[in-house]
Design a protein around this motif. Structure first.
Motif, PDB file in Angstrom:
ATOM      1  N   ARG A  24       0.790  -1.223   0.000  1.00 43.39           N
ATOM      2  CA  ARG A  24       0.000   0.000   0.000  1.00 43.39           C
ATOM      3  C   ARG A  24       0.823   1.274   0.000  1.00 43.39           C
ATOM      4  NH1 ARG A  24      -1.384   2.196   4.823  1.00 43.39           N
ATOM      5  NH2 ARG A  24      -0.415   1.283   6.647  1.00 43.39           N
ATOM      6  N   SER A  35      -1.235   4.570   0.867  1.00 38.97           N
ATOM      7  CA  SER A  35      -2.671   4.354   0.732  1.00 38.97           C
ATOM      8  C   SER A  35      -3.213   3.685   2.000  1.00 38.97           C
ATOM      9  CB  SER A  35      -2.917   3.440  -0.475  1.00 38.97           C
ATOM     10  OG  SER A  35      -4.249   3.007  -0.503  1.00 38.97           O
ATOM     11  N   LYS A  36      -4.494   3.914   2.292  1.00 38.86           N
ATOM     12  CA  LYS A  36      -5.110   3.259   3.457  1.00 38.86           C
ATOM     13  C   LYS A  36      -5.333   1.777   3.180  1.00 38.86           C
ATOM     14  CE  LYS A  36      -7.615   7.373   5.013  1.00 38.86           C
ATOM     15  NZ  LYS A  36      -7.411   8.226   3.822  1.00 38.86           N
ATOM     16  N   LYS A  37      -5.548   1.436   1.903  1.00 34.29           N
ATOM     17  CA  LYS A  37      -5.806   0.027   1.595  1.00 34.29           C
ATOM     18  C   LYS A  37      -4.769  -0.522   0.618  1.00 34.29           C
ATOM     19  CE  LYS A  37      -9.425   0.816  -1.929  1.00 34.29           C
ATOM     20  NZ  LYS A  37      -8.843   1.897  -2.619  1.00 34.29           N
ATOM     21  N   GLU A  38      -4.638  -1.830   0.625  1.00 32.56           N
ATOM     22  CA  GLU A  38      -3.654  -2.480  -0.242  1.00 32.56           C
ATOM     23  C   GLU A  38      -4.093  -2.418  -1.704  1.00 32.56           C
ATOM     24  OE1 GLU A  38      -2.845  -6.457   1.065  1.00 32.56           O
ATOM     25  OE2 GLU A  38      -1.747  -5.756   2.835  1.00 32.56           O
TER      26      GLU A  38
END
Length: 133
Positions: A37, A59-62
């Protein structure tokens, strides 16, 4: 269409206090993937000697593998030109570890050729959105 509020990645690194806390947009090529991420974008100045750099984008998500993404989505490991929108922050080494969710002093980070193991303090971009150009 609204006017893009583009900032160069180099400016964010050169003048961290100016951009700290602001939501900005950047267009640059992805140069390296650090985790599932986090990646870096090129912040070098073309033609100027010695001004090199990378802006770390988290990023907060992968990210997913390229085969699992839609056309404008960035796939894990792709080095493509991207349009980023996010919040610039100045992060210390400890904050960077917390945001990444892994120790920047750990052995894992040294496996990757990314200079993060030498991080002291600097600008990062906390990602709201990314799309391929």
């Amino acid at each position: 269409t609204e006017a893009k509020n583009l900032v160069s990645a180099r400016d964010i690194i050169s003048d961290p206090l100016v951009y700290d806390g602001l939501t900005i947009e950047v267009e640059a090529p992805i140069t390296d993937w650090v985790t599932k991420r986090a990646f870096t974008v090129n912040a070098s100045a073309p033609g100027l000697l010695g001004i090199q750099g990378q802006l770390l984008v988290i990023s907060k998500k992968e990210f997913r593998l390229p085969k699992d993404t839609k056309e404008t989505e960035v796939g894990l490991g792709e080095t493509v030109n991207v349009h980023l929108k996010g919040k610039a922050r100045i992060a210390s080494r400890a904050e960077l570890s917390r945001i990444l969710g892994l120790s920047v002093d750990g052995e894992d980070i040294k496996l990757d050729d990314n200079n993060i193991d030498r991080w002291a303090e600097g600008s990062i971009l906390l990602l709201d959105s990314v799309e391929k150009l």
